[in-house]
Design an enzyme around this catalytic site. Structure first.
Site, mmCIF file in Angstrom:
data_model
loop_
_atom_site.group_PDB
_atom_site.id
_atom_site.type_symbol
_atom_site.label_atom_id
_atom_site.label_comp_id
_atom_site.label_asym_id
_atom_site.label_seq_id
_atom_site.Cartn_x
_atom_site.Cartn_y
_atom_site.Cartn_z
ATOM 1 N N HIS A 72 88.093 101.595 70.231
ATOM 2 C CA HIS A 72 88.661 101.911 68.914
ATOM 3 C C HIS A 72 87.721 102.837 68.150
ATOM 4 O O HIS A 72 86.535 102.560 68.029
ATOM 5 C CB HIS A 72 88.867 100.619 68.112
ATOM 6 C CG HIS A 72 90.107 99.881 68.496
ATOM 7 N ND1 HIS A 72 90.845 99.143 67.613
ATOM 8 C CD2 HIS A 72 90.747 99.784 69.687
ATOM 9 C CE1 HIS A 72 91.891 98.621 68.237
ATOM 10 N NE2 HIS A 72 91.844 98.988 69.499
ATOM 11 N N TYR A 201 92.920 96.064 58.042
ATOM 12 C CA TYR A 201 92.418 95.027 57.138
ATOM 13 C C TYR A 201 93.128 95.247 55.809
ATOM 14 O O TYR A 201 93.058 96.352 55.255
ATOM 15 C CB TYR A 201 90.919 95.170 56.914
ATOM 16 C CG TYR A 201 90.051 94.798 58.098
ATOM 17 C CD1 TYR A 201 89.531 93.511 58.222
ATOM 18 C CD2 TYR A 201 89.731 95.731 59.088
ATOM 19 C CE1 TYR A 201 88.718 93.156 59.290
ATOM 20 C CE2 TYR A 201 88.920 95.387 60.163
ATOM 21 C CZ TYR A 201 88.414 94.093 60.257
ATOM 22 O OH TYR A 201 87.610 93.752 61.317
ATOM 23 N N PRO A 293 84.678 85.290 59.798
ATOM 24 C CA PRO A 293 85.134 86.206 60.861
ATOM 25 C C PRO A 293 85.408 87.652 60.414
ATOM 26 O O PRO A 293 85.611 88.514 61.270
ATOM 27 C CB PRO A 293 86.411 85.541 61.379
ATOM 28 C CG PRO A 293 86.871 84.673 60.258
ATOM 29 C CD PRO A 293 85.647 84.223 59.519
ATOM 30 N N LYS A 297 81.589 89.588 63.658
ATOM 31 C CA LYS A 297 80.186 89.752 64.058
ATOM 32 C C LYS A 297 79.637 88.613 64.925
ATOM 33 O O LYS A 297 78.554 88.760 65.509
ATOM 34 C CB LYS A 297 79.300 89.872 62.801
ATOM 35 C CG LYS A 297 79.495 91.171 62.055
ATOM 36 C CD LYS A 297 78.933 92.329 62.860
ATOM 37 C CE LYS A 297 79.289 93.669 62.275
ATOM 38 N NZ LYS A 297 79.618 94.685 63.262
ATOM 39 N N TYR A 385 79.858 98.258 61.047
ATOM 40 C CA TYR A 385 80.971 97.804 61.892
ATOM 41 C C TYR A 385 80.698 98.085 63.367
ATOM 42 O O TYR A 385 80.916 97.234 64.223
ATOM 43 C CB TYR A 385 82.281 98.478 61.448
ATOM 44 C CG TYR A 385 83.509 97.715 61.879
ATOM 45 C CD1 TYR A 385 84.126 96.815 61.022
ATOM 46 C CD2 TYR A 385 84.043 97.868 63.160
ATOM 47 C CE1 TYR A 385 85.244 96.090 61.418
ATOM 48 C CE2 TYR A 385 85.152 97.152 63.575
ATOM 49 C CZ TYR A 385 85.752 96.268 62.698
ATOM 50 O OH TYR A 385 86.852 95.541 63.099
HETATM 51 C C1 PHB Z 1 90.238 89.630 66.245
HETATM 52 O O1 PHB Z 1 90.861 90.478 66.897
HETATM 53 O O2 PHB Z 1 90.278 88.427 66.541
HETATM 54 C C2 PHB Z 1 89.445 90.030 65.070
HETATM 55 C C3 PHB Z 1 89.301 91.373 64.777
HETATM 56 C C4 PHB Z 1 88.565 91.762 63.680
HETATM 57 C C5 PHB Z 1 87.991 90.813 62.870
HETATM 58 C C6 PHB Z 1 88.115 89.466 63.166
HETATM 59 C C7 PHB Z 1 88.844 89.079 64.267
HETATM 60 O O3 PHB Z 1 87.297 91.209 61.788
#
Ligand code: PHB
Ligand code: APR
Length: 391
Positions: A72, A201, A293, A297, A385
């Site tokens: 990504h 997000y 989450p 990380k 990130y």
């Molecule tokens: C996930 O795909 O489970 C996932 C992706 C990004 C995050 C948290 C979980 O910030």
């Protein structure tokens, strides 16, 4: 039984450490409380930082990751009906992340370990750590009805937040930090093709939402919910309705619906045990720290710890030097606090706080605007990130 390093826990931290040690011909045994099936079926986050991907390749665990992982180059952040993209390569000298489920990493590492020497003892019950303040610690456990004593030079406590390792350190020696958030994530795994290639997000008045994926056929989604959420109150229709409301920003993006394969609730907590070493016991991964989450990380932080721990153990067994072992805690904590800071920042930026004051909410919108529009703001998000360098 005797080994050089006794590793408690076959999660990502323990399994990664075992492979790193094997590369330097250091002997280890992993003791895992659960069964292999249980360990393989645990679903967790799925974003691998650039340094984690490099580490997995360096230990020979990158073949399937290279074939099936989804690289990504950016993420979208949505607020007030507007979508803004953070482009990683242009903001970080070409770095990216890879979406690949944590349980896939665990599967690859278990296969690799078995290929070499098979020393993962699943279903090790009642694990107890002894003499950790001496030069010859030991681990006692029961397996298939038999009591076993494993003597070793070092113990790596990789047994997660609820494990026994941290609890073995005397209470008055523990330096702990904790923050609990007033919300949780309702996680959903859906049999639906991801409607776009990158994560979204979203900050919304109804609460945070996240669009992610596991494969070209499976979408992973999250909705902010109450910490004590009753899953019965989230029938599939309500789930899809909220996801459409929170994630579709009016740019034409429309979620694909599909059969919901799994629903779970993830609590949100920040936790750091600064005492990452006591005598010959070294903590790594979730046994020493938890991140909320947001930003995914957790596994990446475990990878950073075990890389630093491995280098210190290798130096000790090669030359007898304890310098790196003595520096382990300080070296690991630097990266731990950096990731704690970023996870806390992303959590605060993107969630609707139940008792948020109007002033704080207005600042949150100003933050969202700044961090997604200014190059300095976007760079800060991108740099963290894709992952800060290992210690
Ligand atoms: C996930 O795909 O489970 C996932 C992706 C990004 C995050 C948290 C979980 O910030
Ligand atoms: N004895 C033996 N094994 C134990 C014990 C015990 N007393 N207690 C826990 N374990 C095992 C658990 O069953 C689990 O398999 O230790 C392992 C710890 O694994 P994780 O919880 O995955 O922790 P870690 O390896 O540090 O992984 C960090 O993975 O769990 C996610 O959110 C976490 O993403 C983060 C990353």
């Amino acid at each position: 039984m005797k080994t050089q390093v006794a590793i408690i826990g076959a999660g990502p931290a323990g399994l990664l450490l075992a492979q790193l040690l094997r590369q330097s011909a250091i002997d280890c045994v992993i003791l895992e409380a659960r069964s292999e099936e249980y360990v393989l079926s645990r679903i967790r986050a799925g974003v691998l930082e650039h340094p984690t991907v490099e580490l997995l390749h360096s230990i020979g665990a990158g073949d399937r990751l290279a074939r099936e992982g989804l690289p990504h180059e950016g993420v979208d952040i949505v607020f007030r009906g507007e979508k803004r993209r953070i482009d990683f390569p242009s903001l970080t000298d070409g770095k990216t992340v890879t979406v690949y489920g944590q349980q896939e990493v665990v599967k690859d590492l278990i296969a690799l370990k078995k290929d070499f020497d098979g020393q993962i003892l699943f279903e090790a019950e009642n694990v107890q750590l002894h003499d950790i303040e001496s030069d010859s610690p030991s681990v006692r456990f029961t397996r298939h009805g038999e009591d076993v004593v494993l003597t070793c030079d070092f113990i790596a406590g990789c047994d997660g937040f609820h494990g026994v390792s941290r609890q073995t350190i005397p209470q008055d020696r523990l330096k702990l930090f904790e923050k609990v958030y007033p919300f949780a994530w309702l996680g959903l795994l859906a049999e639906a093709a991801p409607a776009q290639d990158e994560l979204i997000y979203s900050y919304h008045q109804n609460g945070f939402a996240l669009f992610s994926m596991r494969s070209p056929e499976v979408t992973r989604l999250y909705l902010q919910c109450h910490p004590e959420e009753n899953l019965d109150e989230w029938p599939d229709e309500r789930v899809w309705s909220e996801l459409h409301i929170r994630l579709e920003s009016g740019d034409g993006f429309r979620l694909n619906e599909g059969k919901i394969l799994r629903k779970d609730v993830t609590p949100m907590r920040s936790f750091v045990c600064e005492t990452m070493r006591h005598g010959r016991l070294f903590l790594a991964g979730d046994s020493a720290h938890i991140v909320p989450p947001t930003g995914a990380k957790g596994l990446n932080l475990a990878a950073g710890d075990v890389k630093v721990l491995n280098d210190a153990l290798v130096a000790f067994f090669k030359s007898g030097s304890t310098d790196l072992l003595d520096a382990y805690e300080a070296t690991a904590l630097k990266r731990v606090w950096a990731a704690e800071r970023f996870s806390w920042f992303m959590t605060r930026l993107l969630h609707k706080f139940p008792d948020g004051e109007p002033f704080d909410e207005a600042i949150q919108i100003a933050d969202l605007d700044y961090f997604t529009s200014s190059e300095a703001g976007r760079k800060t998000i991108a740099e963290n990130y894709v992952g800060l360098p290992f210690g």
